[in-house]
Design a protein around this motif. Structure first.
Motif, PDB file in Angstrom:
ATOM      1  N   ASN A  68      -0.251   4.732  11.226  1.00  0.00           N
ATOM      2  CA  ASN A  68       0.487   4.734  12.616  1.00  0.00           C
ATOM      3  C   ASN A  68       0.665   6.597  13.108  1.00  0.00           C
ATOM      4  N   SER A  69       1.420   7.187  12.000  1.00  0.00           N
ATOM      5  CA  SER A  69       1.739   8.675  12.376  1.00  0.00           C
ATOM      6  C   SER A  69       0.562   9.355  12.435  1.00  0.00           C
ATOM      7  N   HIS A  70      -0.273   9.130  12.123  1.00  0.00           N
ATOM      8  CA  HIS A  70      -1.992   9.723  12.122  1.00  0.00           C
ATOM      9  C   HIS A  70      -2.689   9.355  13.155  1.00  0.00           C
ATOM     10  N   LYS A  71      -2.343   8.349  13.936  1.00  0.00           N
ATOM     11  CA  LYS A  71      -3.219   7.449  14.827  1.00  0.00           C
ATOM     12  C   LYS A  71      -4.486   7.198  14.262  1.00  0.00           C
ATOM     13  N   LEU A  72      -4.604   6.675  12.902  1.00  0.00           N
ATOM     14  CA  LEU A  72      -5.815   6.372  12.505  1.00  0.00           C
ATOM     15  C   LEU A  72      -6.145   4.944  13.243  1.00  0.00           C
ATOM     16  N   ASN A  73      -7.529   4.928  13.474  1.00  0.00           N
ATOM     17  CA  ASN A  73      -7.968   3.699  14.331  1.00  0.00           C
ATOM     18  C   ASN A  73      -8.958   2.803  13.555  1.00  0.00           C
ATOM     19  N   ASN A  74      -9.126   1.755  13.950  1.00  0.00           N
ATOM     20  CA  ASN A  74     -10.132   0.878  13.307  1.00  0.00           C
ATOM     21  C   ASN A  74     -10.021   0.749  11.760  1.00  0.00           C
ATOM     22  N   ILE A  75      -8.900   0.244  11.414  1.00  0.00           N
ATOM     23  CA  ILE A  75      -8.402   0.119  10.058  1.00  0.00           C
ATOM     24  C   ILE A  75      -8.041  -1.262   9.840  1.00  0.00           C
ATOM     25  N   ILE A  76      -8.288  -1.850   8.943  1.00  0.00           N
ATOM     26  CA  ILE A  76      -7.545  -3.428   8.541  1.00  0.00           C
ATOM     27  C   ILE A  76      -7.088  -3.152   7.111  1.00  0.00           C
ATOM     28  N   ILE A  77      -6.063  -3.638   6.862  1.00  0.00           N
ATOM     29  CA  ILE A  77      -5.348  -3.769   5.278  1.00  0.00           C
ATOM     30  C   ILE A  77      -5.663  -5.347   5.212  1.00  0.00           C
ATOM     31  N   SER A  78      -6.346  -5.349   4.001  1.00  0.00           N
ATOM     32  CA  SER A  78      -6.734  -6.707   3.446  1.00  0.00           C
ATOM     33  C   SER A  78      -6.230  -6.883   1.962  1.00  0.00           C
ATOM     34  N   HIS A  79      -5.822  -8.146   1.677  1.00  0.00           N
ATOM     35  CA  HIS A  79      -5.276  -8.566   0.428  1.00  0.00           C
ATOM     36  C   HIS A  79      -6.342  -9.396  -0.367  1.00  0.00           C
ATOM     37  N   GLU A  80      -7.694  -9.450   0.376  1.00  0.00           N
ATOM     38  CA  GLU A  80      -8.667 -10.360  -0.322  1.00  0.00           C
ATOM     39  C   GLU A  80      -9.246  -9.829  -1.563  1.00  0.00           C
ATOM     40  N   ASN A  81      -9.841 -10.563  -2.357  1.00  0.00           N
ATOM     41  CA  ASN A  81     -10.450 -10.402  -3.612  1.00  0.00           C
ATOM     42  C   ASN A  81     -11.338  -8.968  -3.588  1.00  0.00           C
ATOM     43  N   ALA A  82     -11.252  -8.223  -4.393  1.00  0.00           N
ATOM     44  CA  ALA A  82     -12.511  -6.858  -4.160  1.00  0.00           C
ATOM     45  C   ALA A  82     -13.799  -7.504  -3.985  1.00  0.00           C
ATOM     46  N   SER A  83     -14.243  -8.413  -4.745  1.00  0.00           N
ATOM     47  CA  SER A  83     -15.672  -8.807  -4.664  1.00  0.00           C
ATOM     48  C   SER A  83     -15.811  -9.330  -3.348  1.00  0.00           C
ATOM     49  N   VAL A  84     -15.038 -10.209  -2.753  1.00  0.00           N
ATOM     50  CA  VAL A  84     -15.375 -10.745  -1.288  1.00  0.00           C
ATOM     51  C   VAL A  84     -15.169  -9.648  -0.456  1.00  0.00           C
ATOM     52  N   LEU A  85     -14.445  -8.431  -0.582  1.00  0.00           N
ATOM     53  CA  LEU A  85     -14.571  -7.404   0.615  1.00  0.00           C
ATOM     54  C   LEU A  85     -15.919  -6.651  -0.012  1.00  0.00           C
ATOM     55  N   LEU A  86     -16.165  -6.626  -0.846  1.00  0.00           N
ATOM     56  CA  LEU A  86     -17.335  -5.587  -1.229  1.00  0.00           C
ATOM     57  C   LEU A  86     -18.576  -6.199  -0.819  1.00  0.00           C
ATOM     58  N   CYS A  87     -18.922  -7.474  -0.835  1.00  0.00           N
ATOM     59  CA  CYS A  87     -20.328  -8.058  -1.006  1.00  0.00           C
ATOM     60  C   CYS A  87     -20.943  -7.835   0.463  1.00  0.00           C
ATOM     61  N   LYS A  88     -20.216  -7.535   1.460  1.00  0.00           N
ATOM     62  CA  LYS A  88     -21.048  -7.118   2.813  1.00  0.00           C
ATOM     63  C   LYS A  88     -20.758  -5.692   3.258  1.00  0.00           C
ATOM     64  N   SER A  89     -20.140  -4.951   2.394  1.00  0.00           N
ATOM     65  CA  SER A  89     -19.771  -3.520   2.975  1.00  0.00           C
ATOM     66  C   SER A  89     -20.857  -2.579   2.506  1.00  0.00           C
ATOM     67  N   LEU A  90     -20.874  -1.612   3.304  1.00  0.00           N
ATOM     68  CA  LEU A  90     -22.072  -0.395   3.209  1.00  0.00           C
ATOM     69  C   LEU A  90     -21.581   0.337   1.760  1.00  0.00           C
ATOM     70  N   PHE A  91     -20.212   0.602   1.628  1.00  0.00           N
ATOM     71  CA  PHE A  91     -20.013   1.296   0.356  1.00  0.00           C
ATOM     72  C   PHE A  91     -18.552   1.078   0.217  1.00  0.00           C
ATOM     73  N   ALA A  92     -17.997   1.699  -1.006  1.00  0.00           N
ATOM     74  CA  ALA A  92     -16.784   1.841  -1.244  1.00  0.00           C
ATOM     75  C   ALA A  92     -16.374   3.057  -1.852  1.00  0.00           C
ATOM     76  N   ILE A  93     -14.840   3.581  -1.556  1.00  0.00           N
ATOM     77  CA  ILE A  93     -14.089   4.610  -2.109  1.00  0.00           C
ATOM     78  C   ILE A  93     -13.233   4.053  -2.684  1.00  0.00           C
ATOM     79  N   SER A  94     -12.627   4.807  -3.955  1.00  0.00           N
ATOM     80  CA  SER A  94     -11.716   4.411  -4.719  1.00  0.00           C
ATOM     81  C   SER A  94     -10.548   5.504  -5.224  1.00  0.00           C
TER      82      SER A  94
END
Length: 186
Positions: A68-94
């Motif tokens: 909010n303070s940096h007005k970052l957009n198009n972001i979702i916070i998710s608590h889903e399992n990592a593999s579920v989130l990854l399976c259709k992603s383009l890439f990941a950063i950790s």
């Protein structure tokens, strides 16, 4: 060169974060990594969706404050399992998490973005175990941008030693476990 299969992928990146800790992640370090990552993704992939997967013990209000303070957009916070989130992603950063293994097992490009501190080296004197086994690791924005561009250009390098282990797995033993089960008549 590695090809990214976009036929089944959606346009989003996953960012795995860490909880604040005196050894692994200070508030200042977290904020810098978070903003650097956001800007690097936007520099290369434009306004694609970014899914933040916080550590289970992470303070979500701190994450929301940054967004909010940096007005970052198009972001979702998710608590889903990592593999579920990854399976259709383009890439990941950790920010130094074990989700590297989940990503690799799904053949999803993965970048560790982490700036080692003196306190971190007190607990982990050898540094990042993921970097040691060949995962791409960046500790500055120039390198992070370069690696994200490699993903976009399909020139990203997977850690060969680890990839070969996953690709050469023999799962016949699983089939044999099920073939030897007793049949139950009902």
């Amino acid at each position: 060169a590695n090809l990214i299969n976009t036929e089944y992928n959606y346009e989003y990146a996953v960012v795995f974060t860490r909880s604040i800790s005196p050894y692994y992640m200070t508030k200042s370090q977290y904020k810098n990594l978070f903003i650097d990552t956001y800007e690097a993704i936007r520099n290369i992939f434009g306004n694609i969706k970014i899914i933040i997967k916080p550590h289970p013990r992470e303070n979500i209000s701190f994450v929301n404050d940054i967004i909010n303070s940096h007005k970052l957009n198009n972001i979702i916070i998710s608590h889903e399992n990592a593999s579920v989130l990854l399976c259709k992603s383009l890439f990941a950063i950790s920010f130094w998490t074990s989700c590297a293994i989940d990503s690799l097992s799904l053949n999803i490009p993965f970048i560790e973005y982490y700036k080692v501190t003196k306190a971190f080296l007190e607990v982990e004197p050898s540094g990042s175990i993921f970097k040691k086994v060949g995962f791409i690791s960046s500790d500055n924005t120039e390198s992070l941008n370069k690696e994200i561009m490699n993903i976009k250009n399909c020139t990203f390098s997977y850690p060969r030693e680890m990839t070969d282990r996953f690709n050469n797995n023999n799962i016949k033993f699983i089939n044999s476990m099920f073939n030897n089960r007793y049949k139950i008549n009902i």
